[in-house]
Design a protein around this motif. Structure first.
Motif, mmCIF file in Angstrom:
data_model
loop_
_atom_site.group_PDB
_atom_site.id
_atom_site.type_symbol
_atom_site.label_atom_id
_atom_site.label_comp_id
_atom_site.label_asym_id
_atom_site.label_seq_id
_atom_site.Cartn_x
_atom_site.Cartn_y
_atom_site.Cartn_z
ATOM 1 N N GLU A 77 66.895 65.222 49.334
ATOM 2 C CA GLU A 77 66.146 66.057 50.274
ATOM 3 C C GLU A 77 64.822 66.521 49.679
ATOM 4 O O GLU A 77 63.829 66.664 50.391
ATOM 5 N N ARG A 78 64.804 66.770 48.379
ATOM 6 C CA ARG A 78 63.556 67.168 47.721
ATOM 7 C C ARG A 78 62.548 66.021 47.754
ATOM 8 O O ARG A 78 61.357 66.226 48.033
ATOM 9 N N VAL A 79 63.008 64.814 47.476
ATOM 10 C CA VAL A 79 62.116 63.656 47.488
ATOM 11 C C VAL A 79 61.644 63.356 48.908
ATOM 12 O O VAL A 79 60.471 63.035 49.136
ATOM 13 N N LEU A 80 62.545 63.467 49.877
ATOM 14 C CA LEU A 80 62.139 63.274 51.270
ATOM 15 C C LEU A 80 61.086 64.304 51.678
ATOM 16 O O LEU A 80 60.136 63.980 52.407
ATOM 17 N N ALA A 81 61.238 65.532 51.207
ATOM 18 C CA ALA A 81 60.242 66.563 51.513
ATOM 19 C C ALA A 81 58.885 66.190 50.923
ATOM 20 O O ALA A 81 57.834 66.416 51.550
ATOM 21 N N ASP A 82 58.886 65.610 49.726
ATOM 22 C CA ASP A 82 57.627 65.165 49.122
ATOM 23 C C ASP A 82 56.985 64.061 49.956
ATOM 24 O O ASP A 82 55.759 64.049 50.163
ATOM 25 N N TRP A 83 57.802 63.130 50.436
ATOM 26 C CA TRP A 83 57.276 62.064 51.292
ATOM 27 C C TRP A 83 56.737 62.637 52.609
ATOM 28 O O TRP A 83 55.654 62.250 53.069
ATOM 29 N N ARG A 84 57.485 63.549 53.210
ATOM 30 C CA ARG A 84 57.029 64.120 54.485
ATOM 31 C C ARG A 84 55.712 64.862 54.312
ATOM 32 O O ARG A 84 54.817 64.772 55.163
ATOM 33 N N ALA A 85 55.583 65.579 53.205
ATOM 34 C CA ALA A 85 54.341 66.305 52.957
ATOM 35 C C ALA A 85 53.174 65.340 52.784
ATOM 36 O O ALA A 85 52.073 65.571 53.304
ATOM 37 N N GLU A 86 53.398 64.255 52.069
ATOM 38 C CA GLU A 86 52.336 63.266 51.875
ATOM 39 C C GLU A 86 51.966 62.600 53.190
ATOM 40 O O GLU A 86 50.777 62.451 53.513
#
Length: 372
Positions: free
Chosen positions: A357-366
């Motif tokens: 979920e943390r990595v997905l959040a990084d992708w969503r932010a990018e």
């Protein structure tokens, strides 16, 4: 937002079932987790038929062109590994934002580095950003691009690969496992990442302690012909959940790889996430990915000279390795394993920054920050 991931180089088609029940490389496993989490589609060059979000692109080549079918709609396009394919997608999607998702070593003087450098100015002009999978990886790419004028350097960012050891998105809590086998070592990686040296080294360690066993497994996209060797158990290509079970029950992941720096090293992170330490060398992203002291040891000093000799005269290697180990080249490994067996095994754990979920959040932010 319509996100499309383009894989122009996968060794075989893959989908969610591949992750659940088959052997899979770290890059492909990462793509599946990110695609499922972002509700993205994945266009694969060697897939003949659509299967849910995994789309047929059997006619596209490594340059990303062709296909004979209408291109899927996309506002955001992430292309794996190949610079030319990213540029081809810019032609296909002139209004979309494009990322080139790098997973391989791209250092100065390497083949992939030379390829990236040759395409860098065009990537920058096309607005293609480069996604790296660790700070080590991003630093290597920035070092490569430093030879170019600033205007010809694409933007470089880092988004980690996700670690999901139980299928629930968790990076793992780690801690000391109570039921591990103190004589079980695990090498779960592709053969080109130091397996040859690992087997030579284990042969010597097994003579010192015949109770030791080395379990091998690999993603299956690079096969290796292995001779029978005392103490070695070759599991072949097995599903991810079975790999995790073996890692949980091992004294350590035995990974004396000093020849192929990992850009991330998913199996290293997964080992720590299930509470299993890794015996490794501090090359590539190992120090960044591992979470717990005492897991890295120095490469024996004689290796550089020995490898030059063995490369020139390969027939000398079996006898040469035996001689080196008799002279003490394996002592550091043996002493570390013995200390861990006798109660000094490091306490390790997963890192929150690698949680799915943390990595997905990084992708969503990018993706959101780059919305057209």
């Amino acid at each position: 937002m319509r996100t499309l991931i383009v894989d122009p180089v996968a060794p075989a088609p893959y989908n969610l079932d591949s992750l659940r029940g088959g052997a899979l490389g770290g890059t492909e496993a990462t793509v599946i987790r990110i695609a499922e989490g972002l509700d993205a589609r994945v266009l694969q060059h060697n897939r003949a038929q659509d299967q849910g979000r995994y789309l047929a692109g059997a006619a596209i080549a490594a340059d990303g062109g062709g296909g004979g079918r209408a291109a899927p709609e996309a506002s955001h396009v992430v292309v794996l590994r190949e610079p030319a394919a990213a540029l081809a997608q810019r032609q296909r999607y002139p209004q979309a934002r494009i990322w080139l998702w790098l997973h391989d070593l791209c250092g100065p003087g390497s083949g992939r580095g030379d390829k990236l450098l040759a395409h860098a100015a065009r990537l920058a002009a096309a607005g293609v950003a480069l996604v790296c999978v660790s700070d080590f990886h991003a630093g290597q790419v920035r070092q490569l691009l430093a030879a170019l004028p600033l205007a010809e350097r694409p933007r470089v960012l880092r988004i980690y690969n996700p670690v999901d050891v139980d299928g629930a998105g968790a990076a793992g809590g780690g801690g000391a496992a109570a039921d591990y086998d103190p004589n079980k070592l695990a090498f779960f990686s592709s053969p080109h990442k130091g397996l040859d040296y690992t087997l030579h080294l284990f042969r010597h360690l097994h003579k010192r302690n015949p109770a030791l066993r080395l379990y091998l497994a690999n993603p299956g996209y690079r096969s290796a012909t292995l001779d029978a060797q005392p103490g070695v158990v070759n599991l072949g290509a097995i599903p991810h959940h079975e790999l995790m079970q073996h890692l949980r029950g091992a004294l350590c992941a035995f990974y004396p790889n000093y020849v192929y720096p990992e850009t991330f090293g998913l199996v290293l992170a997964e080992s720590n996430a299930v509470g299993t330490p890794v015996l490794a060398h501090g090359i590539g992203a190992a120090a960044e990915v591992l979470n717990g002291a005492g897991q890295l040891i120095a490469v024996p000093r004689v290796r550089a000279l020995a490898d030059r000799v063995f490369w020139r005269w390969p027939a000398l290697r079996p006898a040469g390795e035996r001689g080196l180990n008799l002279l003490g080249a394996a002592d550091g490994y043996a002493a570390t394993l013995r200390r861990w067996q006798q109660g000094g095994r490091p306490r390790v754990g997963g890192q929150a920054r690698f949680a799915l979920e943390r990595v997905l959040a990084d992708w969503r932010a990018e993706l959101a920050g780059a919305a057209p």
